[in-house]
Design a protein around this motif. Structure first.
Motif, mmCIF file in Angstrom:
data_model
loop_
_atom_site.group_PDB
_atom_site.id
_atom_site.type_symbol
_atom_site.label_atom_id
_atom_site.label_comp_id
_atom_site.label_asym_id
_atom_site.label_seq_id
_atom_site.Cartn_x
_atom_site.Cartn_y
_atom_site.Cartn_z
ATOM 1 N N MET A 1 95.138 20.486 51.462
ATOM 2 C CA MET A 1 94.381 20.894 52.627
ATOM 3 C C MET A 1 94.552 19.900 53.766
ATOM 4 O O MET A 1 94.624 20.296 54.914
ATOM 5 N N ASN A 2 94.627 18.601 53.457
ATOM 6 C CA ASN A 2 94.802 17.600 54.501
ATOM 7 C C ASN A 2 96.122 17.785 55.233
ATOM 8 O O ASN A 2 96.206 17.552 56.430
ATOM 9 N N ILE A 131 95.780 29.793 61.395
ATOM 10 C CA ILE A 131 94.698 29.897 60.409
ATOM 11 C C ILE A 131 94.760 31.241 59.697
ATOM 12 O O ILE A 131 94.577 31.319 58.471
ATOM 13 N N ASP A 132 95.043 32.304 60.447
ATOM 14 C CA ASP A 132 95.184 33.618 59.816
ATOM 15 C C ASP A 132 96.319 33.602 58.810
ATOM 16 O O ASP A 132 96.209 34.174 57.718
ATOM 17 N N LEU A 133 97.434 32.945 59.152
ATOM 18 C CA LEU A 133 98.568 32.842 58.238
ATOM 19 C C LEU A 133 98.185 32.050 56.991
ATOM 20 O O LEU A 133 98.511 32.444 55.865
ATOM 21 N N LEU A 134 97.481 30.928 57.170
ATOM 22 C CA LEU A 134 97.046 30.133 56.022
ATOM 23 C C LEU A 134 96.089 30.930 55.127
ATOM 24 O O LEU A 134 96.175 30.862 53.891
ATOM 25 N N LEU A 135 95.185 31.676 55.736
ATOM 26 C CA LEU A 135 94.258 32.496 54.947
ATOM 27 C C LEU A 135 94.995 33.597 54.191
ATOM 28 O O LEU A 135 94.670 33.894 53.037
ATOM 29 N N GLU A 142 95.758 33.653 45.474
ATOM 30 C CA GLU A 142 94.656 34.070 44.612
ATOM 31 C C GLU A 142 94.993 35.375 43.915
ATOM 32 O O GLU A 142 94.685 35.561 42.736
ATOM 33 N N ASP A 143 95.625 36.299 44.662
ATOM 34 C CA ASP A 143 96.006 37.569 44.063
ATOM 35 C C ASP A 143 97.038 37.356 42.958
ATOM 36 O O ASP A 143 96.963 37.975 41.884
ATOM 37 N N ALA A 144 98.013 36.469 43.211
ATOM 38 C CA ALA A 144 99.059 36.186 42.204
ATOM 39 C C ALA A 144 98.463 35.479 41.012
ATOM 40 O O ALA A 144 98.828 35.755 39.854
ATOM 41 N N ALA A 145 97.532 34.565 41.230
ATOM 42 C CA ALA A 145 96.901 33.841 40.137
ATOM 43 C C ALA A 145 96.029 34.795 39.330
ATOM 44 O O ALA A 145 95.957 34.703 38.087
ATOM 45 N N GLY A 146 95.341 35.733 39.979
ATOM 46 C CA GLY A 146 94.482 36.691 39.291
ATOM 47 C C GLY A 146 95.317 37.680 38.475
ATOM 48 O O GLY A 146 94.928 38.082 37.376
ATOM 49 N N ALA A 147 96.479 38.083 38.974
ATOM 50 C CA ALA A 147 97.343 39.017 38.260
ATOM 51 C C ALA A 147 97.991 38.334 37.070
ATOM 52 O O ALA A 147 98.252 38.971 36.043
#
Length: 149
Positions: A1-2, A131-135, A142-147
């Motif tokens: 994040m830094n 910021i939109d790109l980072l989000l 998160e979607d890849a980790a959840g799948a």
């Protein structure tokens, strides 16, 4: 994040700096313009008003009480009136020149402020996009980790 914060803040630091208004304006002034500004600054001060008032009182006292019989400018002080009229005739246009330059300086300041606001608006829009790109990238992870889980 830094690293993301440093990336975002680093792009802001690289932007061009706003020009110094006083330096821009003062570099183009001639000797006469600087002199007119100085005359206007002195003529519009309390020190000048009080000093000139004292001069007028002393003039009147000198010509009415001290030199009563041999006054060089007896009452109604016609010579003093002539001098004051000539001073006003010279001082008024000089003060107006100074005011015109101050108005030009104010217009330049407004234009520079407008340009700064435009640059700020563009940088804020760029930050929103980043910021939109980072989000979006965080959401894909998160979607890849959840799948995968």
């Amino acid at each position: 994040m830094n690293a993301a914060i440093r990336f975002l803040v680093g792009s802001l630091r690289r932007g061009p700096q706003a020009p110094d208004l006083n330096r821009l304006f003062d570099d183009g002034q001639t000797y006469g313009e600087r002199l007119a500004d100085r005359v206007a600054a002195i003529g519009g001060s309390w020190r000048f008003i009080i000093g000139f008032s004292l001069f007028l009182v002393l003039w009147a006292l000198l010509n009415t009480l001290v030199l009563a019989r041999h006054a060089f400018d007896p009452f109604p002080f016609i010579f003093l009136n002539l001098m004051l009229s000539m001073l006003a005739a010279l001082q008024a246009p000089i003060i107006m020149m100074s005011q015109n330059r101050q108005a030009a300086k104010d217009r330049l300041e407004a234009r520079l402020d407008y340009e700064t606001n435009l640059r700020s608006e563009a940088q804020i829009a760029s930050l929103h996009d980043k910021i939109d790109l980072l989000l979006a990238m965080a959401g894909e992870r998160e979607d890849a980790a959840g799948a995968a889980g």
